[in-house]
Write an enzyme that holds these catalytic residues in place. Sequence first.
Site, short mmCIF file in Angstrom:
data_model
loop_
_atom_site.label_atom_id
_atom_site.label_comp_id
_atom_site.label_asym_id
_atom_site.label_seq_id
_atom_site.Cartn_x
_atom_site.Cartn_y
_atom_site.Cartn_z
N ASP A 20 5.49 3.08 -3.71
CA ASP A 20 5.97 1.89 -3.04
C ASP A 20 4.31 0.77 -2.97
O ASP A 20 3.77 1.01 -2.61
CB ASP A 20 6.02 1.83 -1.55
N ASP A 92 7.20 -2.65 4.79
CA ASP A 92 5.60 -2.46 4.50
C ASP A 92 5.20 -1.60 5.29
O ASP A 92 3.84 -1.74 5.67
CB ASP A 92 4.83 -3.87 4.51
N HIS A 135 0.25 -4.53 13.81
CA HIS A 135 1.56 -5.06 13.34
C HIS A 135 2.81 -4.41 14.09
O HIS A 135 3.82 -4.79 14.17
CB HIS A 135 1.65 -4.81 11.82
N ASP A 172 -9.04 -8.79 11.61
CA ASP A 172 -8.49 -8.42 10.51
C ASP A 172 -7.84 -9.62 9.57
O ASP A 172 -7.39 -10.59 10.36
CB ASP A 172 -7.43 -7.29 11.00
N HIS A 174 -4.76 -9.84 8.58
CA HIS A 174 -3.72 -10.25 8.83
C HIS A 174 -3.34 -10.57 10.26
O HIS A 174 -3.98 -9.92 11.11
CB HIS A 174 -2.75 -8.99 8.42
N ASP A 265 -10.34 -6.21 5.91
CA ASP A 265 -9.61 -6.70 4.80
C ASP A 265 -10.20 -8.18 4.74
O ASP A 265 -9.63 -8.88 3.88
CB ASP A 265 -8.37 -6.41 4.90
N TYR A 305 -9.44 -2.49 2.52
CA TYR A 305 -8.87 -1.53 1.59
C TYR A 305 -10.09 -1.59 0.29
O TYR A 305 -9.50 -0.98 -0.73
CB TYR A 305 -7.53 -2.01 0.96
N1 LIG Z 1 0.25 -7.10 -1.43
C1 LIG Z 1 1.09 -6.46 -0.74
C2 LIG Z 1 1.91 -6.61 0.52
C3 LIG Z 1 1.27 -5.64 1.49
N2 LIG Z 1 1.84 -6.28 2.84
C4 LIG Z 1 1.50 -5.38 3.98
C5 LIG Z 1 -0.15 -5.54 4.58
C6 LIG Z 1 -0.30 -4.59 5.74
C7 LIG Z 1 -1.65 -5.15 6.16
C8 LIG Z 1 -2.02 -4.07 7.43
C9 LIG Z 1 -3.36 -4.31 8.05
O1 LIG Z 1 -4.31 -4.63 7.20
O2 LIG Z 1 -3.01 -5.78 8.69
C10 LIG Z 1 -3.50 -3.16 9.11
F1 LIG Z 1 -4.61 -3.66 9.81
F2 LIG Z 1 -2.38 -3.25 9.91
F3 LIG Z 1 -3.93 -2.24 8.30
ZN LIG Z 2 -5.16 -6.39 7.65
#
Ligand SMILES: NCCCNCCCCCC(O)(O)C(F)(F)F
Ligand SMILES: [Zn+2]
Length: 641
Positions: A20, A92, A135, A172, A174, A265, A305
């Site tokens: 994935d 996701d 999330h 973060d 996101h 991130d 990451y």
């Molecule tokens: N390019 C691939 C699309 C990825 N889309 C999902 C991103 C999730 C981010 C998770 C996060 O980093 O916010 C957490 F802190 F929750 F781990």
């Molecule tokens: Zn994040």
Amino acid sequence: MGTALIYDEEMTKYKLLWVDPACKFEVPERLTVSHGALVESGLADRCVSVPVREATDAEILLVHSAEYLEAVKTTPSMSLEDLMEFTLQYGDVYFHPNIYHCAKLAIGASLQLVDSVMTGKVRNGMALVRPPGHHSMHSAASGFCIFNNVAIAARYAQQRHGAKRVLIVDWDIHHGQGVQYCFEDDPSVLYFSWHRFEHQKFWPQLKESDFDTVGKEKGAGFNINVPWNKVGMQNSDYLSVFFHILLPVAYEFCPDLVLVSAGFDSAIGDPEGEMRATPDIFAHLTHLLMNLAEGKVCAVLEGGYNLTSLPQSVCQTVHTLLGDPAPCPANLDAPCKSALESLQCVRSVHRTYWSCLRHAADLPTSCSTKHINTAEGADQEPTEESSQEIFWPPPMKRVFPPTRTAVVLPDDVACPDGCKRWSLLEHPDPQLCLSALVDKMVKNEICNGLVLVPDVSVAMICLAQHAVAALNKRLLVVCVGDGMVPIQGTEDGKTLVVHFSRKESEEQRGKHFITVHLTKGCGDASGFIQAVLSLLLPLGYEYDPGLVLLVQKPDSGVCDSMWRQLTGLLQGLAQGHMLVVMQEDERKHIGPTCSSLLGIAAPSLGQLHSLLPEDVEALERLRRRLTPDWKLLQTTVAEEP
Ligand SMILES: NCCCNCCCCCC(O)(O)C(F)(F)F
Ligand SMILES: [Zn+2]
């Protein structure tokens, strides 16, 4: 008081079992490299290790529905196919036979951290956890998150420890929509998040992640979204948002506890964030929060990451939680236009809720048409991932001077615990004594100091001359209290003077001599702290001095808690090299000043009465006038002519 570190390798024992692309980089190594770096650097040993535990059902139900919890409980016994099937109902995120167990440990770790801080066992701490949480929603997993660790921790702190007001800072990259939904009508939890948004093109592509979602009903104003509409945001962009949005509001909110959704991130090198802020910036972001809630700060890992910048950023955060001086905030730029646009939008929509933002500018013209570019933005692809290799210098080693705080006191005054007396005996000439003290700081043998002198004006002149001439260091002089300041800001830029006084400010003496006049003088904490946060700190960070001279004039009227906030906040500059100078008959300030110099968090200022309109007005006017010379004072985009 110590710093807690909460980690258990059990939380590394789940991973993606199928293909994935959206989830491939949420790997166990994120935790092992982060914890490994803390061990390798010796930081782990300096922390108080607190064990994890499993969250109870009741704790999970503080935020999530019973149906959702029951559904997740069935996953440990699922086959691979069932797990894939179960996962399809969410976005996701992936499930694994052991992820429910790890998710309970991630919550338990966060709650152990809250217990340790709220009971005073430690001052602050960090929980290194997987799966992340911000999330996940009432009845749904999302974005690698199963349960909302930080949201549960906030509710738990209120119910179990009687915390009234909780601030959640989500750095973060996101948007933690799960946290936003949980508290959007709740004025007791202030949620602040910045996040890559790109006009709704970036995941999770929610309209409610934009700056104009401010919370609902009683919670209006207690949800602050700062959208980054471009990638490549840098240290100056992050600091500007702290100085001009988060810190002013956070001090007005006056939280009993600060929870950090510490995702890294948002650091350089991260494939998701694609930002350019360097790991050392997290030392400053952490430092700037550490005088809130009397230092009760709990950082809980979310994302991150890049397996190089993640551990570096984690170490920078833990170094600062331990009280180590932050690295100099070197070569800061101006915030970029896109960041300024977001900054102006956020301040504009929140000005009706926060008195510190009362005089914020209107929405920029580009944003008032924002509905147009949102529509056009929604369906486009986000910036395609950049493939070229990104490099950044490894963070500087942060060694602590052998002596933290040296004091020069009259003989009949006892040396406060933890301080080292710098005796006048060896240096009969008092001025020579002070200069020798400065020399020791610059050689990093002493971190900071307090000197009581017969006449602060004389001491100020001599120290300023010595610091600039002999040590070739830029000197920031912060002078608190009415009366003449006997040194000039210098045209060569070697000395910057910022003078806080009640008196009508004499005409400003050029770019390097700034007078901040407070209507009710330095005794009015609510006006003073706002001037410190949104004027003195941006100036100080941009000036990036090698030494800070903090002078309290006699009868300044400044209260102890305000003085300690100022002393604490300024230690983010010059690697903590600060010399405090006071009149020797001001003995009552010795103890409070030394506790701040020793790194003990300042007492809270209490819920500040709303700012005097004339003070906010004067501050905005002064900031607008200084902005051409000082880029970090900007809070608006330059309106197109
Ligand atoms: N390019 C691939 C699309 C990825 N889309 C999902 C991103 C999730 C981010 C998770 C996060 O980093 O916010 C957490 F802190 F929750 F781990
Ligand atoms: Zn994040």
